[in-house]
Design an enzyme around this catalytic site. Sequence first.
Site, PDB file in Angstrom:
ATOM      1  N   GLY A   6       3.132 152.011  10.998  1.00 54.01           N
ATOM      2  CA  GLY A   6       4.238 151.709  10.096  1.00 54.01           C
ATOM      3  C   GLY A   6       5.468 151.197  10.816  1.00 54.01           C
ATOM      4  O   GLY A   6       5.412 150.769  11.962  1.00 54.01           O
ATOM      5  N   HIS A  33       3.597 142.927  13.665  1.00 48.59           N
ATOM      6  CA  HIS A  33       2.534 143.467  12.816  1.00 48.59           C
ATOM      7  C   HIS A  33       2.061 142.422  11.809  1.00 48.59           C
ATOM      8  O   HIS A  33       0.858 142.297  11.547  1.00 48.59           O
ATOM      9  CB  HIS A  33       3.032 144.702  12.055  1.00 48.59           C
ATOM     10  N   LEU A  88       8.668 142.194  20.482  1.00 42.43           N
ATOM     11  CA  LEU A  88       8.956 142.945  19.267  1.00 42.43           C
ATOM     12  C   LEU A  88       8.250 144.296  19.314  1.00 42.43           C
ATOM     13  O   LEU A  88       7.099 144.402  19.717  1.00 42.43           O
ATOM     14  CB  LEU A  88       8.499 142.161  18.037  1.00 42.43           C
ATOM     15  N   SER A 139       8.498 148.464  17.283  1.00 39.50           N
ATOM     16  CA  SER A 139       9.185 149.395  16.384  1.00 39.50           C
ATOM     17  C   SER A 139      10.250 150.185  17.131  1.00 39.50           C
ATOM     18  O   SER A 139      11.275 150.563  16.558  1.00 39.50           O
ATOM     19  CB  SER A 139       8.168 150.354  15.750  1.00 39.50           C
ATOM     20  N   LEU A 145       7.055 148.433  10.176  1.00 35.42           N
ATOM     21  CA  LEU A 145       6.477 147.139  10.518  1.00 35.42           C
ATOM     22  C   LEU A 145       7.531 146.089  10.837  1.00 35.42           C
ATOM     23  O   LEU A 145       8.631 146.094  10.291  1.00 35.42           O
ATOM     24  CB  LEU A 145       5.599 146.646   9.363  1.00 35.42           C
ATOM     25  N   GLN A 203      -4.039 149.734  25.884  1.00 33.81           N
ATOM     26  CA  GLN A 203      -4.658 150.192  24.642  1.00 33.81           C
ATOM     27  C   GLN A 203      -5.743 149.220  24.194  1.00 33.81           C
ATOM     28  O   GLN A 203      -6.838 149.636  23.787  1.00 33.81           O
ATOM     29  CB  GLN A 203      -3.601 150.335  23.548  1.00 33.81           C
ATOM     30  N   GLY A 231      -2.514 144.112  19.008  1.00 31.29           N
ATOM     31  CA  GLY A 231      -1.573 143.314  19.774  1.00 31.29           C
ATOM     32  C   GLY A 231      -1.815 143.422  21.268  1.00 31.29           C
ATOM     33  O   GLY A 231      -2.164 144.485  21.783  1.00 31.29           O
ATOM     34  N   GLN A 232      -1.604 142.312  21.968  1.00 28.21           N
ATOM     35  CA  GLN A 232      -1.748 142.311  23.420  1.00 28.21           C
ATOM     36  C   GLN A 232      -0.565 142.981  24.120  1.00 28.21           C
ATOM     37  O   GLN A 232      -0.642 143.249  25.318  1.00 28.21           O
ATOM     38  CB  GLN A 232      -1.920 140.879  23.918  1.00 28.21           C
TER      39      GLN A 232
END
Length: 284
Positions: free
Chosen positions: A31, A37, A186, A188, A33, A155, A149-150
């Site tokens: 979330g 995202h 970018l 969160s 976002l 991860q 996402g890279q």
Amino acid sequence: MLVVNNPLVLREQISLWRREGRSIAFVPTMGNLHQGHLTLVEQARSHAEKVVVSIFVNPMQFDKAEDLANYPRTLEEDCAALNAAGVDLVFTPTPEIMYPQGLASQTFVEVPGLSGLLEGALRPGHFRGVSTVVTKLFNLVQPDVACFGQKDYQQLALIRKMVADMAMPIEIVGVPTVRAEDGLALSSRNGYLTTAERALAPELARTMNWIAEQIEGGDHHLPSLVAQASQRLDNAGFRTDAIDIVDATTLESATDKSRHLVILMAAYLGKARLIDNRVVMLSA
């Protein structure tokens, strides 16, 4: 757009789409976002007929209760953005739904090696939480494709290995990092930055790019580059957490024979822990 938090309702909808012969792409999120995202959603839409997004702040991957409590929750705004982006279903489970017996009794999934390296060494248990929740979400959504996402390089590598090792019939798509005009990746967590800190934040990417330029220019004394970069960040007001230059495939220490490197950056700026990465390819 459907918004559901009940796994049974989710599975009913997935089964309906499967009976109709629809392909399904999945984007797992926590979330809060942003455009990064939504870029994942765009990629998902290009890979399948139906797009499912999950919004779940996963307690298993937080090592500090305070961080979990303070993580921004913006479900109403997130759903509005996802609806505008053409998402077909949003899955919004609670911790009680995902872990009905509590975390202590939850079966977990752990990827050996990758889970304990680098970011995993700094945040014990983090990647166990990631691999466990992603496995559970994959089992619920049963996607053909999943987009990550890279920016979270380790991860992504961990998810790819887990899917391969467990023979999951899912294509993992890595999506390039989305950046602000000044180069900041970018995230969160950028919302934790004050106005003054936000103005300083692009120095993380600039320092990372400086390292890449030095390596590409022939300076392969990596410990010296790391020390200089750390000093540069500290001088700019950051608190360096980790700078690693490793083999981009194994994530182990680079050697003289390594030709495919990745620079992994992590540093605190105020309360925000910012991360970034850049791949460097060297000629043979």
